[in-house]
Motif scaffolding. Structure first.
Motif, short mmCIF file in Angstrom:
data_model
loop_
_atom_site.label_atom_id
_atom_site.label_comp_id
_atom_site.label_asym_id
_atom_site.label_seq_id
_atom_site.Cartn_x
_atom_site.Cartn_y
_atom_site.Cartn_z
N ARG A 1 32.98 22.06 42.19
CA ARG A 1 32.91 23.54 42.16
C ARG A 1 33.27 24.41 43.22
N LYS A 2 32.84 23.66 44.65
CA LYS A 2 33.08 24.43 45.70
C LYS A 2 34.91 24.53 46.01
N LYS A 3 35.35 23.20 45.83
CA LYS A 3 36.95 23.10 45.93
C LYS A 3 37.59 24.05 44.82
N ALA A 4 37.07 24.07 43.53
CA ALA A 4 37.65 25.20 42.69
C ALA A 4 37.52 26.53 43.18
N ALA A 5 36.19 26.86 43.57
CA ALA A 5 36.01 28.17 44.32
C ALA A 5 37.07 28.63 45.13
N ASP A 6 37.07 27.75 46.35
CA ASP A 6 38.01 27.97 47.39
C ASP A 6 39.43 28.10 46.94
N LEU A 7 40.06 27.43 45.88
CA LEU A 7 41.19 27.72 45.17
C LEU A 7 41.40 29.01 44.44
N GLY A 8 40.23 29.26 44.01
CA GLY A 8 40.26 30.35 43.09
C GLY A 8 40.65 29.84 41.45
N VAL A 9 40.15 28.55 41.02
CA VAL A 9 40.24 27.98 39.90
C VAL A 9 39.00 28.20 39.01
N ASP A 10 39.18 28.72 37.83
CA ASP A 10 38.00 28.82 37.01
C ASP A 10 37.73 27.67 36.03
N LEU A 11 36.88 26.99 36.44
CA LEU A 11 36.39 25.71 35.52
C LEU A 11 35.41 26.00 34.71
N ALA A 12 35.20 27.13 34.11
CA ALA A 12 34.22 27.54 33.23
C ALA A 12 34.14 26.71 31.79
N ASP A 13 35.39 26.57 31.52
CA ASP A 13 35.59 25.86 30.25
C ASP A 13 35.77 24.34 30.34
N ALA A 14 35.74 23.77 31.68
CA ALA A 14 35.79 22.40 31.86
C ALA A 14 34.47 21.69 31.78
N GLN A 15 34.34 20.48 31.49
CA GLN A 15 32.97 19.65 31.85
C GLN A 15 33.25 18.97 33.15
N LEU A 16 32.19 18.94 33.84
CA LEU A 16 32.19 18.38 35.19
C LEU A 16 31.09 17.18 35.09
N ILE A 17 31.46 16.02 35.44
CA ILE A 17 30.38 14.89 35.41
C ILE A 17 30.55 14.14 36.75
N ASP A 18 29.48 13.94 37.48
CA ASP A 18 29.28 12.82 38.58
C ASP A 18 28.88 11.65 38.05
N PRO A 19 29.73 10.71 37.90
CA PRO A 19 29.50 9.26 37.38
C PRO A 19 28.20 8.59 38.22
N ARG A 20 28.00 9.03 39.40
CA ARG A 20 26.90 8.58 40.22
C ARG A 20 25.61 8.90 39.67
N THR A 21 25.43 10.22 39.07
CA THR A 21 24.09 10.66 38.64
C THR A 21 24.12 10.91 37.26
N SER A 22 25.30 10.79 36.58
CA SER A 22 25.40 10.65 34.97
C SER A 22 24.26 9.82 34.32
N GLU A 23 23.66 10.60 33.18
CA GLU A 23 22.83 9.65 32.39
C GLU A 23 23.51 8.65 31.58
N LEU A 24 25.12 8.58 31.57
CA LEU A 24 25.70 7.80 30.93
C LEU A 24 25.83 6.41 31.63
N ARG A 25 25.59 6.36 33.00
CA ARG A 25 25.64 5.41 33.88
C ARG A 25 25.17 4.05 33.33
#
Length: 698
Positions: free
Chosen positions: A417-441
């Motif tokens: 999110r921070k990198k996207a914000a710095d680049l002005g990229v809108d990720l509102a429609d994307a799914q973001l997952i951290d494998p380390r903390t995901s319930e799928l792990r």
């Protein structure tokens, strides 16, 4: 005869540039040589033409694009009459039309003109040019009843003046009214009517446009930050806690330059992503201290801070009247505009009605257009494991704006999110997952340990392995949580595809996993295989590469004519390397008699008709090969890179083939456009895979 499409309107403020851009996109999918003509222009160079020229790499001389400027046209009409004006513009149009297969005509803009009946002038010019008309009606801040009446009247006006109306487009309507209007107008008019909702991001000025309009000085920020859209304005005068609560996503903060607390607070909020802002505009010609600016730059690198001379009230009055414009300097707006047009206009129907002549040539741009179109037609979800990589985020921005596919990005969510914000990229429609903390792990660890138990992998060890983004992404594909995966911009090929070998495995009819590159030359697309995976395939494997590559070629619109490459042609050479190619060729012929194949054959005899006429005059492949199979990785990899660099070809790939579900590898030097194309290819590959694929490990 040249086919021409005339895009026109009935008044100013209809946002017609979105339709101009969308129609140009359609035409360049169909033919190679598209010309542009603007009968009347205010200033040159014209902003819209410069956008079209930049985006579609037009070679047209700008001097031929413009008919007359408005002052010249008004004077000519006053002195010699409308007939003379029209005659002059028709002459200039035909100078363009004779050199192009299709001409896009950009109608007058109804802004600051002195023509008493501009609609009638557009209609007459369209008729004299022999052009079909697409009429645009602006619906902003109008009731549905008013829009319906105005659209019907516009159709009647152009039809009554003898125009061939291809379609009506109603633009900038209230999103809540769009569906009702589309249904009602569809029943009301005898031609297709497409209704596009108002899109705030298109009307929002960029920080760069605001800076230019106010003659501001950039104190901090990079080009990416200045390209951000100012979606809202927050005027800072309150104390910091109240001020922070007023911030909105994409807002431009306007505050006196001596409010260092608000500058630091806004940049800290952006850094935390709560919310990301467009930038900070400082008034009164005041600037914070160097220490404050250094802190601000560290908090939010790239985020612009701009200083202007005026005080806050006149500055606010001026920026609130600014409107965003499509131009060559706003590529994100162009992607947003195209995505809007393609979502709400039936582009296939419109292209049929245009009836542009189909070109036999396939240019790189035409190939890329068709990739995006096919991916968009049946949207799939693609997972991108390298979610914090700048090029991947920029590619994601394009893919989401164009509606090409759904995306999942992997990595630490706050970092993404921070990198996207710095680049002005809108990720509102994307799914973001951290494998380390995901319930799928936990679930993925169990699945992977079962798959690899024969290799001694325990569930505890698997728990660590599946936290790797490539393993996690591959398991998402295997379990149907994503339809395909693209990685490799910062990972090695081995790191990208090893999980696929272990988890997804090969198709039942594939002996090996191999790859192809789509080599987009100036006038055709060739398929090269295998240039990325298998170092030295034997004859059986080489035959498998040829069959897989032919299937991939056909899937992407390239009719396969297979050349099995060697250092000799026909029976002219001997040796183990030539014999391997000869044997592989015979295996393909025996097992797939429907495929056109020649080998062994040298590269020049495969692609050059004059050489083929001498070496293999009776071959149905020689001189016109479209699928070129290299005998080993050394030859293939070096050849594709040599052609890419020396011939200026666009190399799309490597595209992996033979896996049960699509996973594709990127070059670590991949550009944003390469990533966009590879994701589109992956989405298209996924369209052939159903949820009923063979389970893992079988």
């Amino acid at each position: 005869m040249t086919r021409s499409v005339y895009v026109t309107g009935i008044d100013r403020g209809d946002g017609r540039q979105v339709i101009d851009l969308g129609v140009m996109e359609l035409l360049t999918r169909q033919v190679d040589r598209v010309g542009v003509f603007r009968p009347l222009v205010h200033d040159t160079p014209d902003r819209l033409f410069e956008l079209l020229r930049s985006r579609y790499r037009l070679a047209q001389d700008p001097a031929t694009v413009y008919g007359l400027d408005y002052h010249e046209a008004s004077a000519l009409q006053a002195e010699r009459g409308t007939d003379e004006l029209v005659s002059e513009l028709v002459d200039r149009f035909h100078r363009v039309a004779r050199d192009y297969e299709v001409v896009l005509v950009l109608g007058t803009d109804y802004a600051d003109t002195q023509f008493p009946d501009e609609l009638a002038l557009n209609a007459r010019l369209a008729n004299e040019f022999g052009a079909s008309v697409i009429t645009v009606v602006g619906g902003r801040r109008q009731s549905p009843d008013s829009v319906r009446a105005e659209t019907r009247n516009a159709f009647r006006a152009y039809e009554g003046l003898g125009c061939d109306v291809l379609a009506m487009v109603v633009n900038r309507v209230d999103p809540g009214d769009r569906a009702e209007l589309a249904e009602g107008l569809g029943a009301l008019l005898p031609v297709p009517c497409y209704v596009l909702p108002d899109e705030p991001a298109l009307g929002a000025p960029t920080v760069a446009q605001i800076t230019h309009a106010l003659d501001g000085k950039v104190l901090l920020g990079d080009d990416s930050g200045l390209a951000r859209d100012a979606l809202d304005f927050v005027f800072g005068g309150a104390m910091l806690p109240t001020f922070l609560g007023a911030l909105t996503p994409g807002c431009l903060v306007v505050t006196p330059g001596d409010r260092a607390d608000l500058v630091v607070g806004a940049m800290a909020a952006h850094s935390a992503g709560t919310p990301p802002i467009a930038g900070v505009l400082l008034t009164l010609d005041e600037r914070p201290s160097d220490e404050i600016l250094t802190l601000a730059a560290r908090l939010a690198p790239g985020t612009p801070v701009v200083s202007v001379a005026g005080n806050s009230f006149p500055t606010a009055a001026e920026i609130l009247t600014l409107e965003g414009k499509l131009s060559a300097a706003t590529p994100r707006k162009a992607e947003t505009a195209l995505g809007l047009f393609e979502r709400h206009a039936d582009t296939a129907e419109l292209l049929r009605r245009v009836s542009a002549p189909s070109s036999d040539r396939v240019t790189p741009m035409m190939f890329e257009h068709k990739l995006l179109e096919r991916a968009r037609a049946d949207k799939r979800r693609v997972v991108l494991p390298e979610g914090t990589e700048e090029r991947v985020l920029r590619a994601a921005d394009v893919l989401l704006r164009r509606g090409v596919c759904d995306l999942t990005l992997l990595g630490p969510v706050e970092q993404i999110r921070k990198k996207a914000a710095d680049l002005g990229v809108d990720l509102a429609d994307a799914q973001l997952i951290d494998p380390r903390t995901s319930e799928l792990r936990d679930q993925f660890a169990l699945i992977y340990s079962q798959l690899r138990s024969h290799k001694g992998v325990t569930e505890e060890l698997a728990y660590d392995i599946v936290s790797d983004v490539n393993y996690f992404g591959t398991l998402m594909v295997q379990e149907g949580l994503a339809d395909g995966m693209v990685s490799g911009s910062v990972h090695s090929t081995a790191a990208t595809i090893r999980p696929a070998f272990e988890i997804i495995k090969t198709k039942p009819d594939a002996k090996i996993v191999s790859s192809v590159f789509f080599m987009c030359l100036a006038d055709k697309v060739l398929v090269y295989g295998d240039c990325a995976v298998n170092p030295d395939p034997d004859a059986e494997q080489l035959a498998d590469v040829a069959v897989q590559s032919a299937a991939t070629a056909r899937k992407f619109g390239v009719e396969p004519r297979i050349a099995m490459l060697s250092y000799s042609t026909g029976t002219s050479g001997t040796g183990a390397d030539v014999d391997k190619v000869r044997q592989a060729t015979e295996l393909v012929r025996a097992r797939h008699g429907d495929l056109k194949i020649e080998g062994p054959i040298q590269y020049d005899a495969a692609v050059e008709p004059s050489v083929a006429a001498t070496k293999l005059p009776d071959s149905e492949v020689a001189g016109q090969a479209s699928v070129l199979i290299f005998p080993d990785l050394n030859t293939g990899n070096n050849t594709y890179k040599a052609v890419q660099r020396s011939a200026g070809a666009i190399a799309v790939g490597p595209v992996l083939q033979g896996l049960r579900k699509p996973v594709n590898d990127l070059s670590r030097g991949a550009l944003v456009g390469d990533i966009v194309n590879t994701v589109a290819i992956t989405a298209i590959q996924a369209q052939d895979h159903s949820s009923a694929d063979v389970p893992a490990g079988t």
